[in-house]
Write a protein that holds these residues in place. Structure first.
Motif, short mmCIF file in Angstrom:
data_model
loop_
_atom_site.label_atom_id
_atom_site.label_comp_id
_atom_site.label_asym_id
_atom_site.label_seq_id
_atom_site.Cartn_x
_atom_site.Cartn_y
_atom_site.Cartn_z
N ASN A 189 -9.95 -3.09 4.51
CA ASN A 189 -9.67 -3.88 3.30
C ASN A 189 -8.21 -3.78 2.89
N GLN A 190 -7.58 -2.64 3.14
CA GLN A 190 -6.19 -2.47 2.75
C GLN A 190 -5.24 -3.39 3.52
N THR A 191 -5.66 -3.84 4.70
CA THR A 191 -4.81 -4.77 5.45
C THR A 191 -4.83 -6.18 4.88
N LYS A 192 -5.78 -6.44 3.98
CA LYS A 192 -5.97 -7.81 3.49
C LYS A 192 -5.24 -8.09 2.17
N HIS A 193 -4.88 -7.04 1.44
CA HIS A 193 -4.21 -7.27 0.16
C HIS A 193 -3.40 -6.05 -0.23
N ILE A 251 2.27 -9.33 10.76
CA ILE A 251 3.21 -8.62 9.90
C ILE A 251 2.66 -8.49 8.48
N ASN A 252 2.04 -9.54 7.96
CA ASN A 252 1.42 -9.45 6.63
C ASN A 252 0.36 -8.36 6.60
N CYS A 253 -0.44 -8.30 7.63
CA CYS A 253 -1.49 -7.29 7.77
C CYS A 253 -0.88 -5.88 7.73
N ALA A 254 0.21 -5.69 8.50
CA ALA A 254 0.88 -4.38 8.56
C ALA A 254 1.50 -4.00 7.22
N ASN A 255 2.18 -4.96 6.58
CA ASN A 255 2.79 -4.69 5.27
C ASN A 255 1.75 -4.34 4.22
N ASN A 256 0.64 -5.10 4.21
CA ASN A 256 -0.43 -4.83 3.24
C ASN A 256 -0.97 -3.42 3.39
#
Length: 412
Positions: free
Chosen positions: A408-412, A243-248
């Protein structure tokens, strides 16, 4: 599992018109089912006064089964049009779907469909449209878009009193972000003064603009129908890291209804990033991981997904070499690994998901460099990510070029 507070609010409250902004894995289908059961148990309306629109035949079948009601109309827009035309025009309808012949390519059919759905029904038609329509006329065929256009015309002209005969007092529309202009106008034409409507959708999962869908119709619906809006943002499918990956990732889209998914499941889960120097190296890694995964998971709980079909040939040969069974059918009833494009994963979920070839010019595909294309490609990647429940592999390789910026966008 009991309904949460927002789900209960939707089921029990009485809205004239309602839009549910439903995040991935937030239980939207269950909410629709429970809402229908609630209004029937309270004898607000009868079973045959409900229309539930879904976007695939498979989804219609599943919804019907979950409702356990035989007299509720659960169908696609195309099925609705087919049934109403057959009833009021008494026509023997032959539908042309383009399968099984080489008269028109899939790309041609998509262009034609987009043209018809945008109401560009003028006397001066492009040559391809004229050639196609002449073919249909000569063979006494309708296509699916013709059925929608005919239905809209019937409703607006009240052909054979069909509008006044309409029995529907409550209309539910699932996957509303995939609605096109023509379908939206049919919804408006079906809605009488006393009709209630409930639309469910997620603009972050709008991935079908190439078919003419328009996620901006959500805003239009809310305005035209003066609809209330309730957000479902609790995800019951995926673990925290996924979920964090998706939100990021999705927060990088500018044109969206801003929301953040909140995971309900316990456990962190795993997001595994891998970049390889070659496809051979990548495939060896996938086989090694599958050998480990199969000790804890059934193969049918695993999916290998990709942006387009070109990515799967090497995967297939590798799976066959090491005796892994696989299925390219979305209805995977056997114990086999699912091989699917990301588009084909819509509405599905798996314990383990591999997304391969996350490389620039593949994902995103860069058919054009407009922000709208980039944002749709990011939404597609978001859909792929949110299919995973426990473990997600995000894989790229140097043989296919530069790693996608999406990684990279999935990480932050």
């Amino acid at each position: 599992m009991e309904l949460d507070k927002k789900q209960t609010q939707i089921v029990c409250a009485r809205y004239k018109h309602l839009f549910i902004l439903a995040g991935a894995g937030s239980g939207k289908t269950r909410v629709i089912v429970e809402k229908i059961k609630f209004i029937l148990e309270n004898k607000e309306i009868n079973e045959d006064e409900i229309l539930c629109i879904t976007f695939t035949v498979k989804a219609s079948t599943e919804m019907h089964e979950r409702l356990g009601k035989k007299n509720i109309d659960v169908m696609t827009f195309h099925k609705l049009a087919y049934e109403m035309i057959k009833k009021y025009k008494n026509n023997n309808i032959k539908v042309y779907d383009g399968d099984g012949d080489n008269k028109f390519s899939k790309e041609d059919i998509l262009k034609i469909s987009s043209y018809k759905n945008s109401f560009k029904n003028t006397l001066f038609k492009p040559f391809l449209i004229k050639k196609y329509n002449d073919f249909l006329l000569k063979n006494c065929f309708y296509d699916f878009d013709d059925l929608l256009l005919i239905l809209l015309k019937m409703l607006k002209s009240n052909y054979n009193n069909c509008y006044y005969d309409l029995k529907y007092k409550y209309i539910f529309i699932d996957e509303f972000q995939d609605t096109n202009n023509l379908q939206y106008n049919i919804l408006k034409a079906l809605t009488k003064k006393d009709t209630q409507t409930l639309a469910v959708g997620d603009p972050d999962q709008a991935i079908y603009s190439f078919r003419g869908s328009n996620y901006k119709i959500i805003d239009k619906y809310v305005k035209d129908f003066n609809a209330s809006v309730v957000t479902l943002d609790t995800n019951y499918r995926s673990n925290v890291s996924i979920i964090n990956c998706a939100n990021n990732l999705i927060k990088h889209n500018m044109f969206r209804h801003k929301k953040t998914l909140f995971p309900n499941k316990g456990g962190i889960g795993s997001v595994i990033y891998k970049n390889f120097t070659s496809k051979d190296e990548e495939n060896i890694f996938i086989i090694n991981e599958l050998n480990i995964l199969k000790t804890k998971h059934q193969l049918k709980e695993i999916a290998i997904t990709y942006r387009n079909h070109m990515s799967k040939s090497l995967v297939i040969s590798c799976l066959e070499k090491y005796y892994f069974s696989y299925s390219e059918d979305k209805d995977n009833s056997s114990n086999a690994i699912s091989l699917l494009t990301i588009h084909e994963t819509k509405g599905l979920e798996f314990e383990v998901v591999f997304i391969i070839d996350i490389n620039d010019y593949i994902l995103p595909d860069r058919k054009n460099d407009s922000i709208f294309n980039t944002e749709e490609e990011r939404r597609l990647f978001f859909v792929g990510i949110t299919r995973a429940k426990e473990i997600l592999y995000l894989i790229s390789n140097n043989e296919n070029g530069k790693i996608s910026a999406f990684i990279n966008q999935t990480k932050h």
